[in-house]
Write an enzyme that holds these catalytic residues in place. Structure first.
Site, PDB file in Angstrom:
ATOM      1  CG  HIS A 180      -1.488  -1.329   1.137  1.00  0.00           C
ATOM      2  ND1 HIS A 180      -2.165  -1.516   2.333  1.00  0.00           N
ATOM      3  CD2 HIS A 180      -2.101  -2.073   1.049  1.00  0.00           C
ATOM      4  CE1 HIS A 180      -2.933  -2.233   2.556  1.00  0.00           C
ATOM      5  NE2 HIS A 180      -2.875  -3.385   0.965  1.00  0.00           N
ATOM      6  CE1 TYR A 210       0.115   3.420   9.810  1.00  0.00           C
ATOM      7  CE2 TYR A 210       0.112   0.859  10.784  1.00  0.00           C
ATOM      8  CZ  TYR A 210      -0.603   1.714  10.208  1.00  0.00           C
ATOM      9  OH  TYR A 210      -1.981   1.596   9.943  1.00  0.00           O
TER      10      TYR A 210
END
Length: 475
Positions: free
Chosen positions: A70, A133
């Site tokens: 992605h 993240y």
């Protein structure tokens, strides 16, 4: 296995902007500790100050869990809290490195900075892996995403565990091969004030590229209350402010004062808030009018400002506002000439009509053609020059307005002696309306801009070319 005691260090990869970071991890019998994100230390070591706004954790039970590929329209700081992953990154941005691949393992002692548009995927190598993240934008269903199939033959990622033997979502299985991927476009550039002289020059410089937008005041009112939501601002990387109130004499009237402050300060403040909030580079054009003109040497970017009139005061205030934006360029100019009405066109018209003008001969400076300003804007942006203030004018010997007028008469085949030199006080002695004070010395030092590799156009050569183009018949 997590490695303890490493120093904070970075390693570049074949994908521009994708950087692996070694993280110090401190352990003892109780376990371990690390600073997963430490802005001051990491930016000092070279990590972009990307401004994270959201922290996400993906927990994976089983070995072999595979997610990706992605690419999102934001930057990511990827690390692991527990466990270990094999990570794969593919450049899905427009440009020469489209399709470039990098792979490595990440454990709690390593992290990676993933720039906008680089596809991200991983496969867990240990059970109970927590993939962490930080991102510098909030998730939005309206954002543009780009995807690549995990099994793409061109990328040819060598997964530690065969994809046939691991857990993959149906969505990831359905993503396109590289040949069918739509590359992620770069963050856009927005030019505001596109209908003005500088705006038209910027259109000529940047052209009609898909990642450049132009907006006039009617299309984007910078003083409107809805400006903060008028665009998806995170999609923009640069705003070039070519809009300004430049009627220096009218600014001395009550109505003009209000208009000047609204256009030159209130509107600029709104742009500055947007630029700071979304990590946008703000390019702003300033003026020699921020100085009082009493210096006997050219003004540098660090010279003290001391504006004489309302226009200069508004430009000085705007400079102070723009300077608070982390990513900013302020271009100070003087005696601007572009398409439309200006001093050079006026003198050429008077010369051709047989009118002998009186022109002030005690103000000294250099002409600045809008094409040079536009060229300087592109240069600073494309060379990643240090943010800050830069003087931008034409190059060559300075002169007075009367000397410029004489040169215009000469270049148009007229007698330059027809220009009568007068003092500023004489010129405005009979004025019926308020007159703005002018700086007598408008010479700007160009050394800082030249040090970036920019070569200003010779002022006299630019003037000759400008007049030649003005006389040329339209195609």
């Amino acid at each position: 296995m997590t490695e303890f005691g490493k120093a904070l260090a970075s390693t570049a990869t074949p994908i521009p902007g994708l950087v692996v970071w070694e993280l110090p991890v401190h352990g003892d019998s109780r376990g371990w500790f690390k600073e997963n994100w430490q802005r001051e230390k990491m930016t000092a070591a070279g990590l972009p100050d990307f401004g994270p706004v959201q922290n996400n954790i993906s927990f994976n039970d089983a070995v072999g869990t595979t997610r990706g590929i992605h690419a999102e329209p934001w930057d990511k700081w990827v690390s692991v809290a527990t466990g270990r992953i094999f990570g794969a990154w593919v450049d899905l941005r427009e440009g020469p490195t489209f399709g470039a691949v990098f792979t490595t393992e990440i454990d709690p002692s390593r992290a990676i900075f993933v720039p906008r548009g680089v596809g991200n995927a991983y496969q867990t190598l240990e059970p109970d892996t927590a993939y962490v993240y930080l991102v510098n934008d909030h998730w939005s269903p309206n954002a543009s995403y780009t995807f690549l199939n995990l099994a793409d033959e061109t990328a040819a990622i060598e997964w530690p565990i065969a994809l046939d033997d691991v857990e993959i979502s149906e969505k990831d299985l359905a993503h396109p091969r590289l040949a069918d991927v739509t590359p992620m476009a770069p963050r856009k550039t927005l030019v505001v004030g596109a209908a003005g002289q500088l705006g038209r020059a910027l259109r000529g410089e940047f052209g009609e590229a898909g990642d450049v937008e132009y907006a006039t005041r009617t299309e984007l009112d910078l003083t409107a209350p809805g400006l903060s939501t008028a665009r998806r601002w995170r999609d923009y990387g640069t705003i070039v402010n070519a809009a300004a109130y430049t009627a220096v004499d009218r600014a001395e009237t009550p109505e003009g004062r209000r208009d000047a402050w609204a256009a030159n300060v209130t509107a600029v403040s709104a742009l500055a808030r947007i630029a700071e909030a979304h990590g946008i580079t703000l390019v702003h054009v300033s003026s020699d009018y921020v100085f009082d003109g009493t210096s006997d040497v050219p003004y540098t970017e660090d010279s003290p400002i001391a504006p004489l009139g309302v226009y200069g005061q508004t430009k000085a205030a705007a400079d102070a506002v723009v300077a608070t934006v982390p990513r900013h360029y302020i271009l100070r100019t003087s005696w601007v000439v572009g398409e439309g009405g200006n001093f050079v066109r006026t003198m050429a018209s008077l010369a051709e009509r047989g009118i002998d003008p009186s022109v002030v001969d005690d103000q000294v400076g250099r002409l600045t053609f809008t094409t040079d300003i536009a060229r300087a804007v592109r240069h600073l942006l494309t060379t990643d020059a240090e943010y800050g203030v830069y003087n931008v004018t034409g190059e060559g010997a300075p002169g007075t307005w009367a000397q410029v007028a004489r040169r215009v008469f000469e270049l148009t085949g007229n007698d330059p002696a027809r220009v009568k030199p007068v003092s500023t006080d004489e010129y405005f002695a009979s004025a019926q309306n308020p007159v703005a004070p002018r700086p007598r010395n408008s010479i700007l030092d160009l050394a800082k801009l030249a040090a970036t590799g920019f070569v200003p156009t010779d002022g006299d050569a630019a003037l000759e070319a400008y007049l030649t183009a003005a006389k040329a018949p339209e195609a």
